[in-house]
Design a protein around this motif. Structure first.
Motif, mmCIF file in Angstrom:
data_model
loop_
_atom_site.group_PDB
_atom_site.id
_atom_site.type_symbol
_atom_site.label_atom_id
_atom_site.label_comp_id
_atom_site.label_asym_id
_atom_site.label_seq_id
_atom_site.Cartn_x
_atom_site.Cartn_y
_atom_site.Cartn_z
ATOM 1 N N PRO A 4 -6.789 21.151 71.297
ATOM 2 C CA PRO A 4 -6.818 21.099 69.829
ATOM 3 C C PRO A 4 -6.613 19.679 69.314
ATOM 4 C CG PRO A 4 -4.819 22.180 70.623
ATOM 5 C CD PRO A 4 -5.687 21.953 71.812
ATOM 6 N N VAL A 5 -7.102 19.439 68.109
ATOM 7 C CA VAL A 5 -7.029 18.088 67.523
ATOM 8 C C VAL A 5 -5.575 17.641 67.394
ATOM 9 C CG1 VAL A 5 -7.645 16.739 65.471
ATOM 10 C CG2 VAL A 5 -9.148 18.567 66.251
ATOM 11 N N THR A 6 -4.725 18.545 66.919
ATOM 12 C CA THR A 6 -3.293 18.249 66.777
ATOM 13 C C THR A 6 -2.502 19.523 66.981
ATOM 14 O OG1 THR A 6 -1.576 17.535 65.231
ATOM 15 C CG2 THR A 6 -3.529 18.511 64.263
ATOM 16 N N THR A 7 -1.244 19.373 67.331
ATOM 17 C CA THR A 7 -0.406 20.570 67.477
ATOM 18 C C THR A 7 0.740 20.556 66.464
ATOM 19 O OG1 THR A 7 0.784 19.422 69.226
ATOM 20 C CG2 THR A 7 -0.897 21.005 69.914
ATOM 21 N N ASN A 8 0.691 19.613 65.542
ATOM 22 C CA ASN A 8 1.708 19.586 64.487
ATOM 23 C C ASN A 8 1.344 20.624 63.424
ATOM 24 O OD1 ASN A 8 3.200 19.050 62.138
ATOM 25 N ND2 ASN A 8 3.475 16.899 62.745
ATOM 26 N N PRO A 9 2.155 21.686 63.293
ATOM 27 C CA PRO A 9 1.762 22.765 62.373
ATOM 28 C C PRO A 9 1.599 22.324 60.925
ATOM 29 C CG PRO A 9 4.026 23.074 63.163
ATOM 30 C CD PRO A 9 3.439 21.959 63.958
ATOM 31 N N PHE A 10 2.396 21.355 60.497
ATOM 32 C CA PHE A 10 2.319 20.941 59.089
ATOM 33 C C PHE A 10 1.033 20.144 58.818
ATOM 34 C CE2 PHE A 10 6.763 21.730 59.975
ATOM 35 C CZ PHE A 10 7.059 22.644 58.969
ATOM 36 N N ILE A 12 -1.708 20.558 60.538
ATOM 37 C CA ILE A 12 -2.780 21.573 60.587
ATOM 38 C C ILE A 12 -2.883 22.265 59.231
ATOM 39 C CG2 ILE A 12 -3.479 23.779 61.621
ATOM 40 C CD1 ILE A 12 -2.119 22.814 64.224
ATOM 41 N N MET A 13 -1.725 22.608 58.681
ATOM 42 C CA MET A 13 -1.717 23.306 57.382
ATOM 43 C C MET A 13 -2.350 22.433 56.294
ATOM 44 S SD MET A 13 1.390 25.199 55.403
ATOM 45 C CE MET A 13 2.321 23.846 54.784
ATOM 46 N N ILE A 15 -4.400 19.842 56.557
ATOM 47 C CA ILE A 15 -5.842 19.582 56.758
ATOM 48 C C ILE A 15 -6.644 20.832 56.383
ATOM 49 C CG2 ILE A 15 -7.634 19.129 58.499
ATOM 50 C CD1 ILE A 15 -5.561 17.430 60.010
ATOM 51 N N PHE B 122 -1.625 29.745 56.437
ATOM 52 C CA PHE B 122 -1.125 28.559 57.119
ATOM 53 C C PHE B 122 0.403 28.545 57.194
ATOM 54 C CE2 PHE B 122 -5.360 27.582 55.494
ATOM 55 C CZ PHE B 122 -5.981 27.459 56.727
ATOM 56 N N LEU B 125 0.979 30.508 60.152
ATOM 57 C CA LEU B 125 0.650 29.669 61.322
ATOM 58 C C LEU B 125 1.834 28.768 61.680
ATOM 59 C CD1 LEU B 125 -2.592 27.779 62.079
ATOM 60 C CD2 LEU B 125 -0.535 26.430 61.876
ATOM 61 N N VAL B 126 2.413 28.138 60.666
ATOM 62 C CA VAL B 126 3.574 27.270 60.903
ATOM 63 C C VAL B 126 4.715 28.104 61.492
ATOM 64 C CG1 VAL B 126 5.335 25.840 59.774
ATOM 65 C CG2 VAL B 126 2.944 25.622 59.098
ATOM 66 N N MET B 129 4.102 29.000 65.124
ATOM 67 C CA MET B 129 4.301 27.871 66.050
ATOM 68 C C MET B 129 5.786 27.570 66.223
ATOM 69 S SD MET B 129 1.105 25.333 65.365
ATOM 70 C CE MET B 129 1.463 24.306 66.766
ATOM 71 N N VAL B 135 -0.752 27.081 69.671
ATOM 72 C CA VAL B 135 -1.443 26.772 68.419
ATOM 73 C C VAL B 135 -2.608 27.740 68.182
ATOM 74 C CG1 VAL B 135 -2.912 24.976 69.468
ATOM 75 C CG2 VAL B 135 -2.431 24.900 67.032
ATOM 76 N N GLN B 136 -3.285 28.133 69.273
ATOM 77 C CA GLN B 136 -4.400 29.084 69.109
ATOM 78 C C GLN B 136 -3.872 30.455 68.678
ATOM 79 O OE1 GLN B 136 -4.136 27.197 71.959
ATOM 80 N NE2 GLN B 136 -5.928 25.849 71.787
ATOM 81 N N MET B 374 -11.009 23.212 64.612
ATOM 82 C CA MET B 374 -9.893 22.300 64.914
ATOM 83 C C MET B 374 -9.095 22.680 66.150
ATOM 84 S SD MET B 374 -7.860 21.312 61.469
ATOM 85 C CE MET B 374 -6.534 20.506 62.341
ATOM 86 N N LEU B 375 -8.904 23.995 66.334
ATOM 87 C CA LEU B 375 -7.902 24.426 67.306
ATOM 88 C C LEU B 375 -8.448 25.059 68.572
ATOM 89 C CD1 LEU B 375 -5.489 26.139 64.735
ATOM 90 C CD2 LEU B 375 -5.496 23.761 65.458
ATOM 91 N N LYS B 376 -9.679 25.516 68.529
ATOM 92 C CA LYS B 376 -10.179 26.275 69.685
ATOM 93 C C LYS B 376 -10.333 25.383 70.929
ATOM 94 C CE LYS B 376 -13.918 29.232 71.180
ATOM 95 N NZ LYS B 376 -15.286 29.622 70.963
#
Lengths: 120, 376
Positions: A4-10, A12-13, A15, B122, B125-126, B129, B135-136, B374-376
């Protein structure tokens, strides 16, 4: 599955919310654009319409109707009424070629009579 | 003696092949879960069309030694429909044929409410995590907040197939509980004056706009987010069938026969993923909890953005329609209507709420596409 591009949840939210808003705003602009270019829009049609409606063709006297003679059972009044009714639908005098009564078949009429009387 | 021996061996073979020999406590619990879901579906009428087949699939999946997913047959074919993401786009075809985009086209600003309500996705999602999901998996769990079953299944299959059963059950259960979950949040976040706002009549939408919207939007979104092109493409194709006026037979098939057939397969197949090994794990409870969080925050996000729009437009937008941004078509729009009517009898918000409601469907699909990219 790729990394994944990033694993920082915030991040990701942030973006993702930005993209969702951007796409839906773009869709809103598309809707406005479609409305703007719409050739069938009611206000546009009003503008394009002529200022004064064309005068409806006046009811015409049964002058060109050669067949409209009293011997067929058609009085000038009946012909005038039929011509006026057709004129109200936008047909001019040129569209009327003949006015004649429906042929009545005596045998048919005699057949209909008993049926009609049974239903009364 | 030989007869007794043969009888005993045969009996043993029958026993060994039977489900009883391999029946576990987990299977028993899952069959009980299936029965409870059946009760909720058919007696309490919680989304019976979906929860019913899911529950029955759950019961079927927990019979040992059936070999459903090992040998080619109906059950495996149904599983292919889910595994290869065939059913969710077909459901979207039916949804498109049933959906009237008119209220959205008449007031495009309601797209913002559909976007704002995705905040629930989201936040979940947070939360996922922070609870230790990958993340997936977190992305797949978050999409429960979109209140859109086919999209939740579509994303789960691609990002966290091991959680599909729990995510689907949570999504459909909460969708049926929308009339219970949303009103307290809506009441809490709005004042009486805001709830009483009466909205202006929507402008008429021409056939040209109705036909152009699905075509132009599918081009735009599919080019931007190819991972959801099949979902959005089928949604818009179904809508074009409906609006064109010349494909009534196709529209009728898409919204009735086809949609019903695919619903049976999709829901039964989803239930079939609810085996004891995959469902009876602590993660399931977390997913159900996170689903609730997603719904609450999604509703709150829509209502709060509705309040902003209310102020920005000079009290012309009722903030209650913001809650309909969490998809769940048309249940969420009906909730806006009911809460609005309770605040001021005669205040009809249904048509106004349908705008954010269908915007929510598009918004959830966009959120899913973004996460896939982004995440897959």
């Amino acid at each position: 599955m790729s990394q994944p591009v990033t694993t920082n949840p915030f991040i990701i939210m942030m973006i993702n919310m930005t993209i969702v808003f951007a796409v839906l705003i773009a869709l809103g602009l598309v809707i406005n654009l479609i409305h703007y270019v719409d050739p069938t829009r009611p206000d546009r049609q009003k503008q394009e319409a002529p200022a004064e409606p064309a005068p409806a063709p006046a009811p015409v006297a049964p002058e060109p109707v050669a067949e409209a003679v009293p011997e067929n059972g058609l009085t000038p009044e009946v012909v005038a009424v039929i011509a006026a009714a057709l004129a109200s639908y936008g047909y001019g005098p040129g569209a009327i070629h003949a006015i004649r009564p429906v042929e009545r078949n005596g045998w048919k009429a005699s057949g209909r009579m008993p049926g009609a009387s049974q239903n009364l | 003696m030989e007869f007794v021996n043969a009888f005993s061996v045969s009996l043993q073979a029958v026993w060994n092949d039977s489900g009883f020999s391999a029946f576990t406590m987990g299977n028993g619990i899952m069959i009980a879960v299936g029965l409870i879901l059946l009760y909720l579906a058919f007696v309490k009428e919680f989304e019976p069309l979906l929860l019913g087949p899911i529950a029955f699939g759950c019961i079927l999946a927990n019979f040992p030694n059936t070999g459903f997913l090992e040998e080619m047959g109906l059950m495996k074919a149904i599983n292919f429909g889910i595994q290869y993401e065939i059913f969710p786009p077909l459901i979207f075809l039916g949804i498109g044929a049933m959906t009237d985009f008119g209220p959205l086209l008449a007031r495009p600003s309601t797209l913002l409410l559909g976007a704002a309500a995705q905040i629930g996705v989201f936040i979940a999602l947070v939360g996922a995590m922070l609870l230790g999901f990958t993340v997936q998996q977190a992305g797949a769990i978050g999409i429960i907040g979109g209140a859109d079953g086919p999209t939740a299944i579509y994303l789960s299959v691609q990002m966290a197939p091991e959680l599909l059963g729990a995510i689907a059950v949570a999504a459909y259960s909460y969708m049926s509980l929308v009339p219970l979950i949303q009103p307290p949040v809506m009441q809490l976040l709005t004042s009486q004056k805001e709830r009483e706002v009466q909205m202006e009549q929507l402008r008429p939408v021409t056939k040209f706009e109705r036909c152009m919207f699905p075509i132009v939007s599918v081009i735009l979104i599919s080019l931007l987010l190819p991972p959801i092109a099949s979902l959005l493409g089928m949604l818009m194709l179904g809508n074009l069938f409906r609006e064109s006026g010349v494909t009534d037979r196709l529209s009728d098939t898409a919204q009735n026969s086809l949609c019903n057939i695919v619903t049976i397969f999709l829901a039964t197949g989803t239930g079939m993923t609810m085996t004891a090994e995959s469902f009876l794990v602590p993660q399931t409870l977390m997913i159900i909890g996170l689903g609730l969080v997603a719904f609450i925050f999604g509703t709150a996000g829509g209502v709060l953005f509705g309040k902003i729009m209310c102020r920005a437009t000079g009290w012309k937008v009722n903030p209650l329609i913001g809650s309909a941004g969490v998809s769940a078509v048309p249940m969420a729009a009906r909730v806006s209507q009911v809460v609005g009517m309770r605040a001021k009898p005669g205040n009809y918000l249904l048509m106004h709420a349908m705008g954010p409601n269908v915007a929510g469907v598009i918004g959830t699909a966009v959120a899913a596409g973004t996460m896939l990219a982004m995440l897959k």
